[in-house]
Scaffold this active site. Structure first.
Site, PDB file in Angstrom:
ATOM      1  N   LYS A  13       2.645   7.226  -2.806  1.00  9.55           N
ATOM      2  CA  LYS A  13       2.700   7.180  -4.265  1.00  9.55           C
ATOM      3  C   LYS A  13       1.362   6.764  -4.879  1.00  9.55           C
ATOM      4  O   LYS A  13       1.026   7.189  -5.976  1.00  9.55           O
ATOM      5  CB  LYS A  13       3.846   6.306  -4.768  1.00  9.55           C
ATOM      6  CG  LYS A  13       3.802   4.865  -4.325  1.00  9.55           C
ATOM      7  CD  LYS A  13       5.048   4.128  -4.811  1.00  9.55           C
ATOM      8  CE  LYS A  13       4.988   2.644  -4.533  1.00  9.55           C
ATOM      9  NZ  LYS A  13       4.640   2.273  -3.159  1.00  9.55           N
ATOM     10  N   ARG A  88       9.083  -3.316  -9.090  1.00 11.76           N
ATOM     11  CA  ARG A  88       9.617  -3.292  -7.725  1.00 11.76           C
ATOM     12  C   ARG A  88      10.965  -3.974  -7.658  1.00 11.76           C
ATOM     13  O   ARG A  88      11.560  -4.033  -6.593  1.00 11.76           O
ATOM     14  CB  ARG A  88       8.645  -4.000  -6.800  1.00 11.76           C
ATOM     15  CG  ARG A  88       7.723  -3.056  -6.038  1.00 11.76           C
ATOM     16  CD  ARG A  88       6.999  -3.902  -5.012  1.00 11.76           C
ATOM     17  NE  ARG A  88       6.381  -3.193  -3.949  1.00 11.76           N
ATOM     18  CZ  ARG A  88       5.121  -2.790  -3.938  1.00 11.76           C
ATOM     19  NH1 ARG A  88       4.377  -2.931  -5.001  1.00 11.76           N
ATOM     20  NH2 ARG A  88       4.618  -2.231  -2.863  1.00 11.76           N
ATOM     21  N   ARG A 127      -3.005   3.865   8.740  1.00 10.59           N
ATOM     22  CA  ARG A 127      -3.751   3.593   7.515  1.00 10.59           C
ATOM     23  C   ARG A 127      -4.911   2.632   7.772  1.00 10.59           C
ATOM     24  O   ARG A 127      -4.787   1.700   8.555  1.00 10.59           O
ATOM     25  CB  ARG A 127      -2.809   2.949   6.497  1.00 10.59           C
ATOM     26  CG  ARG A 127      -2.677   3.840   5.327  1.00 10.59           C
ATOM     27  CD  ARG A 127      -1.667   3.644   4.335  1.00 10.59           C
ATOM     28  NE  ARG A 127      -1.398   2.360   3.783  1.00 10.59           N
ATOM     29  CZ  ARG A 127      -0.694   2.250   2.659  1.00 10.59           C
ATOM     30  NH1 ARG A 127      -0.297   3.312   2.007  1.00 10.59           N
ATOM     31  NH2 ARG A 127      -0.411   1.064   2.187  1.00 10.59           N
ATOM     32  N   ARG A 160      -4.850  -3.235   7.368  1.00  9.46           N
ATOM     33  CA  ARG A 160      -4.456  -4.378   6.536  1.00  9.46           C
ATOM     34  C   ARG A 160      -3.283  -5.122   7.175  1.00  9.46           C
ATOM     35  O   ARG A 160      -2.423  -4.492   7.780  1.00  9.46           O
ATOM     36  CB  ARG A 160      -4.012  -3.891   5.155  1.00  9.46           C
ATOM     37  CG  ARG A 160      -5.155  -3.664   4.217  1.00  9.46           C
ATOM     38  CD  ARG A 160      -4.807  -3.196   2.832  1.00  9.46           C
ATOM     39  NE  ARG A 160      -3.423  -2.916   2.537  1.00  9.46           N
ATOM     40  CZ  ARG A 160      -3.030  -2.103   1.559  1.00  9.46           C
ATOM     41  NH1 ARG A 160      -3.929  -1.496   0.810  1.00  9.46           N
ATOM     42  NH2 ARG A 160      -1.765  -1.904   1.312  1.00  9.46           N
ATOM     43  N   ARG A 171       8.670  -4.765   5.175  1.00 13.30           N
ATOM     44  CA  ARG A 171       8.473  -4.220   3.823  1.00 13.30           C
ATOM     45  C   ARG A 171       9.493  -3.139   3.511  1.00 13.30           C
ATOM     46  O   ARG A 171       9.938  -3.011   2.370  1.00 13.30           O
ATOM     47  CB  ARG A 171       7.042  -3.663   3.667  1.00 13.30           C
ATOM     48  CG  ARG A 171       5.996  -4.744   3.674  1.00 13.30           C
ATOM     49  CD  ARG A 171       4.606  -4.161   3.656  1.00 13.30           C
ATOM     50  NE  ARG A 171       4.262  -3.627   2.348  1.00 13.30           N
ATOM     51  CZ  ARG A 171       3.229  -2.822   2.126  1.00 13.30           C
ATOM     52  NH1 ARG A 171       2.463  -2.437   3.129  1.00 13.30           N
ATOM     53  NH2 ARG A 171       2.971  -2.392   0.916  1.00 13.30           N
TER      54      ARG A 171
HETATM   55  P1  AMP Z   1       1.186  -2.220  -2.648  1.00 13.72           P
HETATM   56  O1  AMP Z   1      -0.273  -2.037  -2.496  1.00 13.72           O
HETATM   57  O2  AMP Z   1       1.736  -1.678  -3.929  1.00 13.72           O
HETATM   58  O3  AMP Z   1       1.971  -1.750  -1.452  1.00 13.72           O
HETATM   59  O4  AMP Z   1       1.444  -3.803  -2.751  1.00 13.72           O
HETATM   60  C1  AMP Z   1       1.072  -4.672  -1.697  1.00 13.72           C
HETATM   61  C2  AMP Z   1       1.879  -5.971  -1.798  1.00 13.72           C
HETATM   62  O5  AMP Z   1       1.612  -6.608  -3.061  1.00 13.72           O
HETATM   63  C3  AMP Z   1       3.398  -5.821  -1.756  1.00 13.72           C
HETATM   64  O6  AMP Z   1       3.893  -5.738  -0.439  1.00 13.72           O
HETATM   65  C4  AMP Z   1       3.840  -7.085  -2.465  1.00 13.72           C
HETATM   66  O7  AMP Z   1       3.743  -8.222  -1.628  1.00 13.72           O
HETATM   67  C5  AMP Z   1       2.789  -7.230  -3.558  1.00 13.72           C
HETATM   68  N1  AMP Z   1       3.201  -6.541  -4.803  1.00 13.72           N
HETATM   69  C6  AMP Z   1       2.589  -5.484  -5.404  1.00 13.72           C
HETATM   70  N2  AMP Z   1       3.250  -5.120  -6.522  1.00 13.72           N
HETATM   71  C7  AMP Z   1       4.306  -5.956  -6.634  1.00 13.72           C
HETATM   72  C8  AMP Z   1       5.376  -6.087  -7.556  1.00 13.72           C
HETATM   73  N3  AMP Z   1       5.498  -5.253  -8.610  1.00 13.72           N
HETATM   74  N4  AMP Z   1       6.278  -7.065  -7.348  1.00 13.72           N
HETATM   75  C9  AMP Z   1       6.184  -7.904  -6.302  1.00 13.72           C
HETATM   76  N5  AMP Z   1       5.221  -7.844  -5.384  1.00 13.72           N
HETATM   77  C10 AMP Z   1       4.277  -6.874  -5.534  1.00 13.72           C
END
Ligand code: AMP
Length: 213
Positions: A13, A88, A127, A160, A171
């Protein structure tokens, strides 16, 4: 146009969000990127968020919501934006809707990039992210010109912590439990559009374009 991207972590996404942002000339807002930037800069917010991110957990709503609302209130968002990784949880979606309603605005589309868990686990282990500029690659699907080195800034690439297999499993569990209910939430609002995220990146993008035009 205000767009939300939904989908499991690793569904692609983020890549699609960037392309939408480019084509429609609207900001791409990734809460994950905002947190990673804060971690890199050693801010208090970054240190707090890291505790959750490294474990594959969601950062608490109260930490995320304010950051997001401040961001979408900035002047570059007046013609819309594409949100990647927010909301989320149902409470995050409700706060966003309530804030937009106060302004007489609303989300136009929630696009679900649908990919089965097996494919996700495969993808995430390949990744790689740049330690310095945060650019992301994939050893098979989006390789760098020189292995292990960022094309954009020449820094080292790493897997990462939150892309490691054990964290990915966690996750995905968190996604199914806390984020997937948003699909029903936006279906009920008649703005959910689903695309098959197992196709190649260009095909997925064309499906999205045909929804948005
Ligand atoms: P992403 O890069 O979007 O996969 O986000 C990486 C991590 O950041 C996630 O696994 C969460 O720990 C945190 N995170 C990002 N966006 C949110 C959100 N809207 N609500 C809660 N945690 C978030």
């Amino acid at each position: 146009m205000k767009i939300i991207m939904l989908g499991a972590p690793g569904a692609g996404k983020g890549t699609q969000a960037k392309r939408i942002a480019e084509k429609w000339q609207i900001p791409h807002i990734s809460t994950g990127d905002i947190f990673r930037m804060n971690i890199k800069n050693g801010t208090e917010l970054g240190m707090e968020a890291k505790k959750y991110m490294d474990q594959g957990l969601l950062v608490p709503d109260e930490l995320v919501v304010k950051i997001l609302l401040d961001r979408v209130a900035q002047s570059d968002c007046k013609n819309g934006y594409v949100l990647d990784g927010f909301p989320r949880t149902i409470p995050q979606a409700e706060v966003l809707d309530a804030e937009l309603e106060k302004l007489g605005e609303k989300i136009d589309y929630a696009i679900d990039v649908d990919v089965p868990d097996e494919n996700i686990i495969n993808r995430m282990s390949g990744r790689r992210a740049c330690v310095s500029c945060g650019a992301t690659y994939h050893i098979t699907y989006a390789p760098t010109q020189k292995e292990g080195v960022c094309d954009k800034c020449g820094s080292e690439l790493i897997l990462r912590d939150d892309d490691k297999p054990e964290t990915v499993q966690k996750r995905l569990g968190v996604y199914h439990q806390q984020t997937q209910p948003l699909i029903e939430y936006y279906t009920a609002k008649n703005i959910l559009k689903s695309v098959d995220g197992t196709k190649d990146m260009e095909d997925v993008f064309q499906s999205i374009v045909s929804i948005l035009v």
